[in-house]
Motif scaffolding. Structure first.
Motif, PDB file in Angstrom:
ATOM      1  N   TYR A  87      32.553  37.143  43.767  1.00  0.00           N
ATOM      2  CA  TYR A  87      33.424  37.437  44.899  1.00  0.00           C
ATOM      3  C   TYR A  87      33.098  38.827  45.410  1.00  0.00           C
ATOM      4  O   TYR A  87      32.244  39.529  44.856  1.00  0.00           O
ATOM      5  CB  TYR A  87      34.910  37.296  44.551  1.00  0.00           C
ATOM      6  N   TRP A  88      33.792  39.216  46.468  1.00  0.00           N
ATOM      7  CA  TRP A  88      33.531  40.478  47.142  1.00  0.00           C
ATOM      8  C   TRP A  88      34.404  41.575  46.548  1.00  0.00           C
ATOM      9  O   TRP A  88      35.625  41.454  46.515  1.00  0.00           O
ATOM     10  CB  TRP A  88      33.837  40.338  48.634  1.00  0.00           C
ATOM     11  N   THR A  89      33.779  42.652  46.049  1.00  0.00           N
ATOM     12  CA  THR A  89      34.517  43.854  45.644  1.00  0.00           C
ATOM     13  C   THR A  89      34.244  44.875  46.753  1.00  0.00           C
ATOM     14  O   THR A  89      34.781  44.740  47.830  1.00  0.00           O
ATOM     15  CB  THR A  89      34.053  44.340  44.263  1.00  0.00           C
ATOM     16  N   HIS A  90      33.395  45.868  46.508  1.00  0.00           N
ATOM     17  CA  HIS A  90      32.884  46.681  47.616  1.00  0.00           C
ATOM     18  C   HIS A  90      31.666  46.003  48.226  1.00  0.00           C
ATOM     19  O   HIS A  90      31.205  46.370  49.301  1.00  0.00           O
ATOM     20  CB  HIS A  90      32.511  48.082  47.129  1.00  0.00           C
ATOM     21  N   ALA A  91      31.131  45.017  47.498  1.00  0.00           N
ATOM     22  CA  ALA A  91      29.977  44.215  47.909  1.00  0.00           C
ATOM     23  C   ALA A  91      30.067  42.918  47.119  1.00  0.00           C
ATOM     24  O   ALA A  91      30.945  42.763  46.252  1.00  0.00           O
ATOM     25  CB  ALA A  91      28.672  44.956  47.605  1.00  0.00           C
ATOM     26  N   LEU A  92      29.178  41.986  47.386  1.00  0.00           N
ATOM     27  CA  LEU A  92      29.166  40.764  46.597  1.00  0.00           C
ATOM     28  C   LEU A  92      28.851  41.126  45.150  1.00  0.00           C
ATOM     29  O   LEU A  92      27.933  41.898  44.883  1.00  0.00           O
ATOM     30  CB  LEU A  92      28.120  39.793  47.142  1.00  0.00           C
ATOM     31  N   ALA A  93      29.600  40.548  44.217  1.00  0.00           N
ATOM     32  CA  ALA A  93      29.461  40.962  42.823  1.00  0.00           C
ATOM     33  C   ALA A  93      29.885  39.850  41.877  1.00  0.00           C
ATOM     34  O   ALA A  93      30.599  38.908  42.262  1.00  0.00           O
ATOM     35  CB  ALA A  93      30.314  42.207  42.559  1.00  0.00           C
ATOM     36  N   TYR A  94      29.423  39.958  40.639  1.00  0.00           N
ATOM     37  CA  TYR A  94      29.986  39.155  39.547  1.00  0.00           C
ATOM     38  C   TYR A  94      31.231  39.864  39.038  1.00  0.00           C
ATOM     39  O   TYR A  94      31.218  41.080  38.813  1.00  0.00           O
ATOM     40  CB  TYR A  94      28.975  39.001  38.406  1.00  0.00           C
ATOM     41  N   VAL A  95      32.305  39.091  38.870  1.00  0.00           N
ATOM     42  CA  VAL A  95      33.601  39.623  38.475  1.00  0.00           C
ATOM     43  C   VAL A  95      34.104  38.785  37.303  1.00  0.00           C
ATOM     44  O   VAL A  95      33.812  37.583  37.233  1.00  0.00           O
ATOM     45  CB  VAL A  95      34.595  39.549  39.662  1.00  0.00           C
ATOM     46  N   PRO A  96      34.849  39.346  36.368  1.00  0.00           N
ATOM     47  CA  PRO A  96      35.399  38.527  35.282  1.00  0.00           C
ATOM     48  C   PRO A  96      36.347  37.460  35.828  1.00  0.00           C
ATOM     49  O   PRO A  96      37.197  37.752  36.677  1.00  0.00           O
ATOM     50  CB  PRO A  96      36.167  39.541  34.418  1.00  0.00           C
ATOM     51  N   THR A  97      36.207  36.243  35.353  1.00  0.00           N
ATOM     52  CA  THR A  97      37.116  35.178  35.779  1.00  0.00           C
ATOM     53  C   THR A  97      38.559  35.520  35.412  1.00  0.00           C
ATOM     54  O   THR A  97      39.492  35.121  36.114  1.00  0.00           O
ATOM     55  CB  THR A  97      36.694  33.845  35.151  1.00  0.00           C
ATOM     56  N   SER A  98      38.753  36.273  34.351  1.00  0.00           N
ATOM     57  CA  SER A  98      40.107  36.699  33.967  1.00  0.00           C
ATOM     58  C   SER A  98      40.760  37.567  35.036  1.00  0.00           C
ATOM     59  O   SER A  98      41.985  37.741  35.039  1.00  0.00           O
ATOM     60  CB  SER A  98      40.062  37.450  32.636  1.00  0.00           C
ATOM     61  N   ASP A  99      39.948  38.116  35.969  1.00  0.00           N
ATOM     62  CA  ASP A  99      40.483  38.947  37.047  1.00  0.00           C
ATOM     63  C   ASP A  99      40.637  38.177  38.366  1.00  0.00           C
ATOM     64  O   ASP A  99      40.970  38.772  39.390  1.00  0.00           O
ATOM     65  CB  ASP A  99      39.567  40.156  37.293  1.00  0.00           C
TER      66      ASP A  99
END
Length: 381
Positions: A87-99
């Motif tokens: 998903y998008w944080t400051h850019a497209l990124a891998y993020v923990p599913t727990s988040d």
């Protein structure tokens, strides 16, 4: 009245940040797909980018902290264990599913106020695309044949209207990326991919602010309002309220780097005490320009006295460091920038340009040469 800000030395500040980034340990997350999960959960996000003169930055960032990292480990974490998502944080990124729950509000905002870039997405075609994925299973853009192609509006755009529909469905949370092969994304319904009965509910502003603060304290160690809200400037008032509440309870200490009194930071007391006793790092890292240590350029300069130049989109005649220069960290100093390129046919890592940031030392040259050999092996793997 606010508490006085304590001055700490630049070396102590760097120690805090390097420790939080896990760049002062040889293998802080272990190995295998579980190491990917632990790394992404600790860092909060790992940026994705398309540039491929060397290995793409998401793999590079993980390999910096997981020496035995394999590209298949990230694929496994995303598609099999499903403990990271895009998903998008400051850019497209891998993020923990727990988040995931912390991004639902952003998805709802995209749905309520879509960018004008999506005005051309036909609602009937959009609904048909979702039905097709529901009935047939995950699809990539290559599985979709558009009857009518359009002119590109951007060099990175596609002539397929369906790509824009997929992008919209991703942003609003109707679809998630279930698999990535290189830069080819396969999309799936989130409920089916994650095994949810229902999508997580959006959280309020206060919970999101607390999440941003805790993520920064964990991965930055010593955080400012700017660094906490990087990519989320609208969250600053709510985050500042969280900081003030923790400071009143003595759970945060206001600090600044010597000589930079206007750059206010906060740190947890235990981390400040640990840093005062910590031995200097002796490790060498060739860092991605998208690494969490590098991506916030102003913060990097404040801590390391080095302003990184990203010159991939700068005309060749105006480049100083090179097309894709990588900062080199030796101990707690950024001492060089290397413009690297992988000759994949020959299996060789090419040093296009070597720029010393600090006065060259023989020990630094030897350490960087050794790191380059390791980095070349990773590129071949």
């Amino acid at each position: 009245m606010s508490s006085p800000s304590y001055a700490i030395s630049p070396s102590q500040a760097r120690s805090i940040w390097l420790s939080a980034q896990k760049l002062d340990e040889p293998a802080p997350f272990g190995s295998g797909p579980q190491a990917v999960q632990r790394a992404v959960e600790h860092l909060g996000y790992v940026q994705i980018d398309t540039i491929h003169v060397i290995e793409r930055c998401h793999h590079h960032i993980l390999q910096t902290r997981i020496p035995d990292y394999r590209r298949a480990d990230l694929a496994h974490a995303q598609s099999e264990d499903k403990n990271v998502f895009e998903y998008w944080t400051h850019a497209l990124a891998y993020v923990p599913t727990s988040d995931y729950q912390f991004f639902v509000a952003a998805m709802d905002e995209h749905r309520a106020n879509p960018s004008r870039w999506f005005d051309s997405v036909d609602p009937k075609n959009y609904a048909a695309l979702l039905r097709r994925i529901r009935d047939e299973g995950p699809l990539s853009i290559r599985d979709i044949d558009d009857e009518v192609l359009v002119e590109k509006t951007h060099p990175w755009a596609s002539r397929k209207p369906s790509r824009r529909a997929l992008r919209l469905a991703f942003l609003v949370g109707d679809l998630t990326v279930s698999r990535r092969t290189g830069m080819l994304k396969t999309y799936e319904l989130p409920g089916r991919h994650f095994g949810w009965q229902r999508r997580p509910r959006p959280l309020g502003e206060e919970r999101f602010a607390r999440y941003l603060l805790q993520r920064a304290l964990r991965s930055q160690g010593m955080a400012s309002l700017e660094s906490i809200c990087y990519g989320n400037p609208a969250a600053k008032p709510a985050v500042r309220a969280q900081i003030d509440a923790m400071a009143r309870k003595k759970r945060l200490v206001p600090v600044h780097i010597e000589g930079q009194p206007k750059a206010q930071h906060w740190v947890e007391p235990d981390r400040l005490e640990t840093a005062a006793r910590a031995a200097p790092s002796t490790m060498t890292h060739i860092l991605s320009p998208f690494d969490p240590l590098v991506i916030q350029r102003k913060r990097l300069q404040g801590f390391f006295g080095y302003e990184h130049r990203f010159e991939a989109y700068v005309p060749p005649e105006k480049r100083v460091l090179g097309y894709f220069a990588l900062p080199v960290l030796v101990g707690d100093e950024i001492v060089a920038a290397l413009d690297l390129k992988m000759d994949r046919q020959a299996g060789r890592l090419l040093v296009q340009k070597w720029t010393w940031i600090a006065r060259q030392r023989p020990a630094w040259k030897a350490a960087i040469d050794e790191a380059l050999h390791r980095f070349e092996r990773f590129q071949r793997g």
